[in-house]
Design a protein around this motif. Structure first.
Motif, PDB file in Angstrom:
ATOM      1  N   ARG A  59      10.768   1.289 -17.581  1.00  0.00           N
ATOM      2  CA  ARG A  59      10.601   0.570 -15.927  1.00  0.00           C
ATOM      3  C   ARG A  59       8.624   0.774 -15.824  1.00  0.00           C
ATOM      4  NH1 ARG A  59      13.255   6.013 -13.216  1.00  0.00           N
ATOM      5  NH2 ARG A  59      14.979   6.269 -13.892  1.00  0.00           N
ATOM      6  N   PRO A 417      10.467   5.637  -0.526  1.00  0.00           N
ATOM      7  CA  PRO A 417      10.524   6.929  -1.295  1.00  0.00           C
ATOM      8  C   PRO A 417       9.562   7.769  -2.128  1.00  0.00           C
ATOM      9  CG  PRO A 417      11.423   4.818  -2.595  1.00  0.00           C
ATOM     10  CD  PRO A 417      10.551   4.061  -1.379  1.00  0.00           C
ATOM     11  N   GLN A 419       8.242  10.326  -5.126  1.00  0.00           N
ATOM     12  CA  GLN A 419       9.640  10.776  -6.801  1.00  0.00           C
ATOM     13  C   GLN A 419       8.645  12.402  -7.062  1.00  0.00           C
ATOM     14  OE1 GLN A 419       7.971   7.161  -8.585  1.00  0.00           O
ATOM     15  NE2 GLN A 419       9.752   5.756  -8.358  1.00  0.00           N
ATOM     16  N   ALA A 446      17.526  11.755 -11.030  1.00  0.00           N
ATOM     17  CA  ALA A 446      17.507  10.533 -12.256  1.00  0.00           C
ATOM     18  C   ALA A 446      17.779  11.829 -13.002  1.00  0.00           C
ATOM     19  CB  ALA A 446      16.544  10.117 -11.943  1.00  0.00           C
ATOM     20  N   VAL A 454      13.171  12.847 -12.123  1.00  0.00           N
ATOM     21  CA  VAL A 454      12.060  12.845 -10.991  1.00  0.00           C
ATOM     22  C   VAL A 454      13.595  12.881  -9.890  1.00  0.00           C
ATOM     23  CG1 VAL A 454      11.575  10.643 -10.264  1.00  0.00           C
ATOM     24  CG2 VAL A 454      11.209  10.226 -12.725  1.00  0.00           C
ATOM     25  N   GLN A 456      14.364  12.036  -6.474  1.00  0.00           N
ATOM     26  CA  GLN A 456      13.789  10.730  -5.237  1.00  0.00           C
ATOM     27  C   GLN A 456      13.918  11.253  -3.727  1.00  0.00           C
ATOM     28  OE1 GLN A 456      12.579   7.478  -6.893  1.00  0.00           O
ATOM     29  NE2 GLN A 456      13.342   6.163  -5.112  1.00  0.00           N
ATOM     30  N   VAL A 458      14.150   9.767  -0.542  1.00  0.00           N
ATOM     31  CA  VAL A 458      13.528   9.629   1.486  1.00  0.00           C
ATOM     32  C   VAL A 458      13.423  10.164   2.400  1.00  0.00           C
ATOM     33  CG1 VAL A 458      15.145   8.193   2.554  1.00  0.00           C
ATOM     34  CG2 VAL A 458      15.103   7.886   0.395  1.00  0.00           C
ATOM     35  N   GLY A 491       4.969   8.779  -6.058  1.00  0.00           N
ATOM     36  CA  GLY A 491       5.186   7.092  -5.410  1.00  0.00           C
ATOM     37  C   GLY A 491       4.365   6.153  -4.611  1.00  0.00           C
TER      38      GLY A 491
END
Length: 805
Positions: A59, A417, A419, A446, A454, A456, A458, A491
């Motif tokens: 990534r 977001p 992380q 994930a 990880v 995520q 929000v 993040g």
């Protein structure tokens, strides 16, 4: 060195042209490798980033977003899919695009809003934003927006997309240079004199930027560093040359030959430029106290540009002065010099009248200036550090519209977001706890990689909201510790929150370091405790007021529409550190040029009122002119297309305006009048221990500068004689002015009825004696004075060619 550069001007010019072309060719061939990293050691977000980098090395490319919205129906309709899907497939086939995640794929259901009217796709490039070719980004934008039709809106967001919205490189610099040219022409009235500071500044800025681009290959230089280097380099480059050119022109107007005037200007104002440039570099190096790797590259870029500006002013400028000769003056000035002879040394005009006014009403002026500064500083009490994002862009940009569409379809927190990175352990319980936490809108974990998961998160609020900061604290302080799992919150939003927190914690130490350093430098230079203490207080006042202006414009949104800026938001976290460094350096420049002239007069007269009055009268005009140029240069960076650049430009423009027009020309001299002789107080014991650091070259002291009878024990003497016409008739009322080699007036007398005169000379040496009289051409001669009085008769002829020219 100044004389060598003056006489070997062609060699110096060729060396500078060669350096500029050589660095330009090398920089163009090597390209740039700027890095954008805001990670900080020993912070939670940095630990999260390190774990993600280890577990998900693939990534690495920049991820941008294509967002579309339909006015009616759903994004799932065939009429919409038939336009969007081919565009996404075409983007996926482009060279340099690694992956495109479509909402129409099997796993893409979450990429469609609940009402079905907004969807997004993620485009992952193979390179970071700075490495993605602009042509590729433009192709992605064009291909996406070609799918638009009536009722279907397509917008794009992300770092790579932002790059193609920026105006062409150099627009801000060109506007700043053009504005500075207008100010210089109005100040000098000469095209050649106007060009001198601009050529010097452009040469220094060009070599500095090219050298910075080469350094980006061997050390981490952030992308914002060249912009800040341009900002400070262009300002100080023009200002330093302006101070020297002004001194040089003054010397010629007072009767000196161009070469001697140039050497004297470099030996006086040039030394002050060296001192001022050194203080700016030291102030910039103070950023290292913050221990932030991101700032190291900023220090390198800005300091390098300042050093090259000083080098250009002290080497390139003398060579250009040698090429121009007397043309550094306007035609009008050359004609007046030929007709009336050297100008008197006394300052006159508006500057002198203002200086007298300050001396007469110091209390009211000091109180008025202080009230203005305090009012402007009030908004700083509500300053909030953070980060700007695409939500702060202008309404008309595609990045801002994409940001707003994502917030509309998926909630305001979707654009930032969090992380939560878990290193082993049970994540199911943590995910469940986070989902029930106040301020959380969505949670998704994930699949793990190398034992790292990880999650995520929000938030329900936007990235710049204080409630989002509170959610990060809640996760770190309560939720994660209670779960018993080792996890870190990362993040972009968390990184900037940590950055703001670290900046706030370390800022007092940074301010204390640069203020202390400035105090010590000024104390050594001016042999005083009160002068540096006053300067330190003024720097703090100027900083508070300039940040108050920043808060009012960028955080409160006052005037953002008028200035063509985007939406209001927090002040960028790293900006206070950079601005304080630059502000401290620039304030020191003005303080040095103002107080050095006052100190020179104090040394010779021991009269504080006269020293402050003369110093303000002789330096305020050039300081105000220099400040006006900097304001033009800094304000032009609103056009840079970069929010941080606009903040820095407006903040520094406000700081320079307040510093020059209110502090240095009103509050500082008024305070020095009120303090009286205590301005120059230094304990005797400290005087003996301090090293001597002369900003100006030491000139001969004149115990009584207007005395007519020499002191037998003081080593002083006189020049005396008669002023007559060729037929022996005495000339009454002729003005005779004795000037030092530095161009400073030592004595000025008027011949008597029999034509006799006597001027006081402080000591043996070389001086300039200028004589002017009505209906007679002027004369200016260098005279050598020994230990005994010098008899020197002056003959003024009706048809004599002016000796000055």
């Amino acid at each position: 060195m100044a004389r060598w550069c003056y006489r070997h001007r062609l060699v110096v010019l060729l060396l500078w042209v060669g350096a500029l072309l050589g660095l330009g060719f090398a920089g163009s061939a090597a390209g740039t490798n700027y890095a954008d990293t805001f990670t900080l050691p020993n912070t939670d977000s940095t630990r999260a980033y390190a774990l993600m980098e280890k577990a998900f090395p693939e990534r690495s490319g920049d991820t941008d977003t294509v967002v579309w919205k339909v006015d009616d129906g759903s994004v799932r309709d065939d009429s919409v899919r038939s336009r969007i899907e081919p565009a996404l497939e075409e983007i996926g086939r482009m060279k340099g695009v690694g992956d495109v995640s479509s909402p129409y794929a099997a796993q893409g259901a979450t990429q469609i809003s609940e009402n079905g009217r907004i969807a997004y796709a993620q485009v992952t490039f193979t390179e970071q934003a700075n490495g993605v070719p602009k042509e590729l980004v433009q192709d992605v934008v064009d291909t996406s927006q070609d799918a638009e039709r009536a009722g279907l809106q397509v917008e794009l967001g992300g770092q790579a997309i932002t790059r193609i919205q920026e105006p062409p490189t150099g627009i801000a610099e060109m506007v700043g240079i053009m504005a500075a040219a207008v100010v210089l022409f109005l100040a000098f009235g000469s095209l050649f004199a106007m060009l001198l500071p601009l050529v010097v500044a452009i040469a220094a800025l060009g070599t500095g930027l090219m050298a910075t681009s080469l350094l980006s290959h061997v050390t981490d230089v952030p992308e914002v560093a060249p912009l800040l280097g341009s900002l400070i380099g262009l300002g100080v480059g023009i200002d330093y040359a302006l101070f020297i050119v002004t001194r040089h022109r003054r010397g010629i107007l007072r009767g000196m030959k161009p070469e001697e005037s140039a050497v004297t200007a470099l030996n006086t104002s040039g030394r002050a430029v060296l001192f001022a440039g050194g203080t700016v570099c030291i102030a910039l190096a103070g950023m290292l106290v913050m221990n932030m790797r991101f700032l190291d590259g900023v220090v390198v870029a800005t300091s390098l540009t300042v050093v090259l500006s000083v080098l250009a002013a002290t080497t390139l400028l003398p060579s250009l002065l040698g090429m121009l000769g007397m043309r550094v003056l306007s035609r009008k000035q050359r004609r007046r010099l030929a007709a009336t002879g050297p100008e008197p040394a006394e300052a006159s005009g508006l500057a002198a009248r203002w200086s007298m006014y300050v001396q007469k009403r110091p209390r009211s002026i000091a109180a008025g200036a202080l009230v203005v500064m305090v009012i402007l500083a009030l908004p700083v009490l509500s300053i909030r550090l953070g980060a700007t994002d695409q939500g702060n862009h202008k309404d008309s940009t595609t990045t801002r519209q994409a940001y707003d569409l994502l917030a509309e379809g998926f909630g305001p927190g979707f654009n930032g977001p969090l992380q939560v990175v878990v290193d082993g352990g049970d994540t199911d319980a943590l995910v469940s706890t986070i989902r029930s936490t106040e301020g959380v809108a969505q949670v998704a974990a994930a699949p793990p990689s190398q034992g790292v998961t990880v999650i995520q998160v929000v938030p329900t609020t936007s990235p710049q909201s204080e409630k989002t900061d509170q959610l990060i604290d809640r996760l770190r302080d309560d939720v994660i510790p209670e779960s018993g799992t080792e996890a870190h919150v990362g993040g972009v939003t968390a990184v900037f929150k940590d950055f703001a927190a670290v900046t706030g914690d370390r800022l007092p130490y940074f301010v204390a370091a640069i203020i202390t350093l400035g105090f010590l430098l000024l104390m050594v230079a001016f042999r005083s405790l009160v002068v540096p203490l006053t300067a330190a207080l003024m720097n703090l006042i100027a900083a508070a007021a300039s940040f108050g202006v920043l808060v009012a414009i960028f955080q409160w949104g006052w005037g953002t529409g008028l200035l063509g800026l985007g939406k209001e938001g927090p002040i960028t976290a790293f900006l206070p550190v950079i601005m304080l460094s630059l502000l401290f350096g620039l304030s020191m420049d003005y303080q040095v040029f103002l107080v050095s002239r006052m100190h020179e007069e104090w040394v010779h007269t021991k009269d504080n009122a006269r020293a402050v009055r003369v110093g303000l009268a002789e330096t305020s005009r050039v300081i105000n002119c220099a400040a006006l140029i900097m304001i033009c240069v800094f304000s032009a960076f609103v056009l840079s297309g970069d929010m941080e650049g606009a903040m820095a430009g407006i903040g520094l423009a406000a700081a320079v305006a307040l510093d020059a027009f209110i502090l240095r020309t009103a509050l500082v001299p008024a305070a020095m009048h009120l303090l009286g002789n205590s301005n120059w107080w230094l304990p005797a014991g400290l005087e003996k221990r301090l090293p001597h650091l002369a900003v100006e070259p030491r000139e001969e002291e004149v115990p009584e500068p207007h005395a007519r009878v020499p002191d037998a024990d003081g080593g002083s003497t006189v020049i005396h004689g008669f002023v007559r016409t060729p037929d022996g008739a005495p000339v009454e009322g002729a003005a005779l002015t004795l000037l030092s080699k530095g161009g400073r007036q030592l004595d000025r007398v008027t011949s008597l009825a029999d034509g006799s005169y006597i001027v006081s000379v402080p000591s043996e040496g070389s001086y300039l004696l200028a004589v002017t009289a009505a209906e007679h051409p002027s004369r200016a001669r260098h005279v050598m004075v020994g230990a005994e009085p010098l008899v020197y008769d002056v003959e003024l002829a009706e048809d004599e060619v002016d000796a000055v020219n």
